[in-house]
Design a protein around this motif. Structure first.
Motif, PDB file in Angstrom:
ATOM      1  N   THR A  67       0.833  -1.191   0.000  1.00  0.00           N
ATOM      2  CA  THR A  67       0.000   0.000   0.000  1.00  0.00           C
ATOM      3  C   THR A  67       0.872   1.248   0.000  1.00  0.00           C
ATOM      4  N   SER A  68       0.624   2.135  -0.960  1.00  0.00           N
ATOM      5  CA  SER A  68       1.404   3.371  -1.029  1.00  0.00           C
ATOM      6  C   SER A  68       1.040   4.295   0.127  1.00  0.00           C
ATOM      7  N   LEU A  69       2.064   4.929   0.698  1.00  0.00           N
ATOM      8  CA  LEU A  69       1.864   5.894   1.778  1.00  0.00           C
ATOM      9  C   LEU A  69       2.072   7.324   1.281  1.00  0.00           C
ATOM     10  N   ASN A  70       2.231   7.479  -0.045  1.00  0.00           N
ATOM     11  CA  ASN A  70       2.378   8.805  -0.661  1.00  0.00           C
ATOM     12  C   ASN A  70       3.509   9.607  -0.026  1.00  0.00           C
ATOM     13  N   SER A  71       4.579   8.922   0.276  1.00  0.00           N
ATOM     14  CA  SER A  71       5.769   9.582   0.805  1.00  0.00           C
ATOM     15  C   SER A  71       6.999   8.966   0.147  1.00  0.00           C
ATOM     16  N   MET A  72       8.141   9.591   0.335  1.00  0.00           N
ATOM     17  CA  MET A  72       9.349   9.207  -0.387  1.00  0.00           C
ATOM     18  C   MET A  72      10.495   8.965   0.573  1.00  0.00           C
ATOM     19  N   GLN A  73      11.226   7.876   0.340  1.00  0.00           N
ATOM     20  CA  GLN A  73      12.403   7.556   1.142  1.00  0.00           C
ATOM     21  C   GLN A  73      13.622   7.525   0.238  1.00  0.00           C
ATOM     22  N   ILE A  74      14.671   8.229   0.657  1.00  0.00           N
ATOM     23  CA  ILE A  74      15.910   8.301  -0.108  1.00  0.00           C
ATOM     24  C   ILE A  74      17.043   7.847   0.803  1.00  0.00           C
ATOM     25  N   ASP A  75      17.711   6.767   0.419  1.00  0.00           N
ATOM     26  CA  ASP A  75      18.815   6.219   1.211  1.00  0.00           C
ATOM     27  C   ASP A  75      20.134   6.435   0.481  1.00  0.00           C
ATOM     28  N   GLY A  76      21.215   6.537   1.246  1.00  0.00           N
ATOM     29  CA  GLY A  76      22.522   6.695   0.632  1.00  0.00           C
ATOM     30  C   GLY A  76      23.616   6.774   1.668  1.00  0.00           C
ATOM     31  N   PHE A  77      24.812   7.139   1.207  1.00  0.00           N
ATOM     32  CA  PHE A  77      25.928   7.316   2.129  1.00  0.00           C
ATOM     33  C   PHE A  77      26.861   8.393   1.595  1.00  0.00           C
ATOM     34  N   CYS A  78      27.676   8.946   2.479  1.00  0.00           N
ATOM     35  CA  CYS A  78      28.647   9.984   2.135  1.00  0.00           C
ATOM     36  C   CYS A  78      30.006   9.584   2.680  1.00  0.00           C
ATOM     37  N   ASP A  79      31.021   9.589   1.820  1.00  0.00           N
ATOM     38  CA  ASP A  79      32.399   9.427   2.278  1.00  0.00           C
ATOM     39  C   ASP A  79      32.907  10.777   2.761  1.00  0.00           C
ATOM     40  N   ARG A  99       7.273  17.434   8.772  1.00  0.00           N
ATOM     41  CA  ARG A  99       6.945  16.467   7.714  1.00  0.00           C
ATOM     42  C   ARG A  99       8.189  15.948   6.986  1.00  0.00           C
ATOM     43  N   LYS A 100       9.348  16.010   7.666  1.00  0.00           N
ATOM     44  CA  LYS A 100      10.594  15.483   7.102  1.00  0.00           C
ATOM     45  C   LYS A 100      11.426  14.905   8.233  1.00  0.00           C
ATOM     46  N   THR A 101      12.116  13.812   7.950  1.00  0.00           N
ATOM     47  CA  THR A 101      13.059  13.248   8.910  1.00  0.00           C
ATOM     48  C   THR A 101      14.285  12.748   8.159  1.00  0.00           C
ATOM     49  N   ILE A 102      15.406  12.671   8.870  1.00  0.00           N
ATOM     50  CA  ILE A 102      16.597  12.061   8.301  1.00  0.00           C
ATOM     51  C   ILE A 102      17.351  11.348   9.412  1.00  0.00           C
ATOM     52  N   SER A 103      17.675  10.096   9.182  1.00  0.00           N
ATOM     53  CA  SER A 103      18.438   9.281  10.132  1.00  0.00           C
ATOM     54  C   SER A 103      19.871   9.179   9.637  1.00  0.00           C
ATOM     55  N   LEU A 104      20.824   9.366  10.545  1.00  0.00           N
ATOM     56  CA  LEU A 104      22.246   9.368  10.202  1.00  0.00           C
ATOM     57  C   LEU A 104      22.960   8.294  11.020  1.00  0.00           C
ATOM     58  N   PHE A 105      23.792   7.495  10.336  1.00  0.00           N
ATOM     59  CA  PHE A 105      24.483   6.391  10.993  1.00  0.00           C
ATOM     60  C   PHE A 105      25.968   6.444  10.635  1.00  0.00           C
ATOM     61  N   PRO A 106      26.829   6.926  11.520  1.00  0.00           N
ATOM     62  CA  PRO A 106      28.270   6.954  11.227  1.00  0.00           C
ATOM     63  C   PRO A 106      28.840   5.546  11.209  1.00  0.00           C
ATOM     64  N   HIS A 120      13.477  10.948   4.747  1.00  0.00           N
ATOM     65  CA  HIS A 120      12.068  10.667   4.466  1.00  0.00           C
ATOM     66  C   HIS A 120      11.293  11.963   4.342  1.00  0.00           C
ATOM     67  N   MET A 121      10.517  12.071   3.252  1.00  0.00           N
ATOM     68  CA  MET A 121       9.649  13.218   3.026  1.00  0.00           C
ATOM     69  C   MET A 121       8.208  12.741   2.996  1.00  0.00           C
ATOM     70  N   TYR A 122       7.408  13.254   3.924  1.00  0.00           N
ATOM     71  CA  TYR A 122       6.000  12.869   3.973  1.00  0.00           C
ATOM     72  C   TYR A 122       5.169  13.634   2.940  1.00  0.00           C
ATOM     73  N   ASP A 123       5.709  14.739   2.442  1.00  0.00           N
ATOM     74  CA  ASP A 123       5.034  15.506   1.385  1.00  0.00           C
ATOM     75  C   ASP A 123       6.023  15.767   0.251  1.00  0.00           C
ATOM     76  N   PRO A 124       6.421  14.728  -0.479  1.00  0.00           N
ATOM     77  CA  PRO A 124       7.387  14.933  -1.566  1.00  0.00           C
ATOM     78  C   PRO A 124       6.749  15.677  -2.722  1.00  0.00           C
ATOM     79  N   PRO A 125       7.554  16.342  -3.528  1.00  0.00           N
ATOM     80  CA  PRO A 125       7.004  16.967  -4.740  1.00  0.00           C
ATOM     81  C   PRO A 125       6.230  15.927  -5.555  1.00  0.00           C
ATOM     82  N   HIS A 126       5.025  16.278  -5.963  1.00  0.00           N
ATOM     83  CA  HIS A 126       4.137  15.311  -6.607  1.00  0.00           C
ATOM     84  C   HIS A 126       4.754  14.706  -7.861  1.00  0.00           C
ATOM     85  N   ASP A 127       5.528  15.474  -8.607  1.00  0.00           N
ATOM     86  CA  ASP A 127       6.095  14.950  -9.849  1.00  0.00           C
ATOM     87  C   ASP A 127       7.143  13.877  -9.593  1.00  0.00           C
ATOM     88  N   LEU A 128       7.727  13.841  -8.362  1.00  0.00           N
ATOM     89  CA  LEU A 128       8.698  12.796  -8.061  1.00  0.00           C
ATOM     90  C   LEU A 128       8.030  11.440  -7.950  1.00  0.00           C
TER      91      LEU A 128
END
Length: 313
Positions: A67-79, A99-106, A120-128
């Motif tokens: 079931t879609s929750l109409n939100s967007m999750q973006i995962d990644g890492f930074c060196d 309406r936004k959160t970000i979890s950081l794990f060193p 995580h964006m609970y209200d992402p741009p609709h076109d995304l």
């Protein structure tokens, strides 16, 4: 590396398109792959995530779609050379805005410093949510989302925003939730992890741990099969599901409540409530999640099962 050491035949880039039960003496399942080949096996374990192909094949006539929750999750890492100030002490953190959160794990990988994140964006741009441009390759998609992170997470500070704008990203996904299913198995196939009970990660952040717990309990159940038959495997799957279901459904309920609290439009009121709750109290309410202990004896779920196990031994 560890997986390759223990799994002799590891095949990448294969997709399962059908499961055909073998009704002969040996039983089992024929797994049909997208390239037309098939493999026979004793058991199929569907551990293929919220968009599980195995789940759809097991229950083609039921509503088991994510079931879609109409939100967007973006995962990644930074060196990085030095950790950003928000995680300078080396501990994971989760940052909230409206309406936004970000979890950081060193973390450290082969001597290199990096941090992983999940935004995580609970209200992402609709076109995304509807972006489907065949002219864009994977890297072009990622660059679009780097720009999204840069533009939408400015309130978390210039230091972090600059790192996110150059991050290595997984292909972003629309957040979904798996409906609570009446059964996790069917004959010789069984579901595990998010394929069986996926829910949107919230600040409980225990989804991956539940998947590992599932694997441990399923492995223990499969070590004590009464007969190598459909009934025998069904017995093992039933034990595994019975032990796991209450815990994961409790987590799903709490995850939904946590998501509503975290994503409220009244960020000021939310933050005020959190400041009034002692950290020890908040941790105590979630101790049931972190204090889970594994024991094969948990599989002895009722007197009937206990008697059957005693008889077999």
């Amino acid at each position: 590396k560890s997986l390759r050491e223990h799994v002799l035949d590891l095949r990448l880039n294969h997709r399962v398109v059908d499961l055909v039960p073998h009704d002969g003496i040996k039983g089992g399942v024929h797994v049909v792959l997208e390239d037309g080949t098939s493999e026979w096996c004793d058991v199929v374990v569907g551990a293929d995530g919220m968009h599980s192909s195995v789940r759809k094949l097991l229950y083609p006539h039921e509503t088991v779609q994510s079931t879609s929750l109409n939100s967007m999750q973006i995962d990644g890492f930074c060196d990085i050379e030095t950790l950003p100030s928000c995680i300078a002490d080396g501990n994971p953190v989760e940052l909230w805005s409206k309406r936004k959160t970000i979890s950081l794990f060193p973390m450290t990988h082969q001597g290199e410093k990096r941090f992983c994140f999940s935004a995580h964006m609970y209200d992402p741009p609709h076109d995304l949510l509807n972006m489907n441009d065949d002219r864009l390759d994977g890297e072009a998609y990622r660059q679009v989302y780097r720009n999204v992170l840069k533009d939408n997470f400015k309130e978390f500070g210039e230091e972090l925003t600059a790192l996110l704008a150059n991050a290595d990203l997984a292909v972003p996904t629309e957040a979904v939730e798996v409906p609570i299913m009446s059964q996790w198995y069917n004959r010789r196939a069984v579901l595990l992890g998010e394929a069986a009970h996926g829910s949107l990660p919230s600040f409980l952040n225990h989804d991956a741990s539940l998947c590992v717990e599932d694997a441990a309990m399923l492995a223990a159940a499969l070590c004590d099969i009464p007969l190598y038959s459909d009934d025998g495997f069904g017995f093992a799957f039933r034990q595994y599901e019975t032990v796991r279901r209450d815990r994961v459904e409790k987590y799903i309920r709490q995850s939904r409540s946590a998501r509503r609290f975290c994503s409220t439009n009244y960020a000021g009121a939310r933050n005020g409530v959190l400041k009034c709750v002692p950290s020890g109290v908040a941790l105590a309410t979630q101790r049931w999640l972190s204090d889970w202990a594994f024991s094969a004896s948990q599989l002895l779920i009722d007197p009937k099962v206990r008697l059957e196990v005693a008889y077999r031994h």
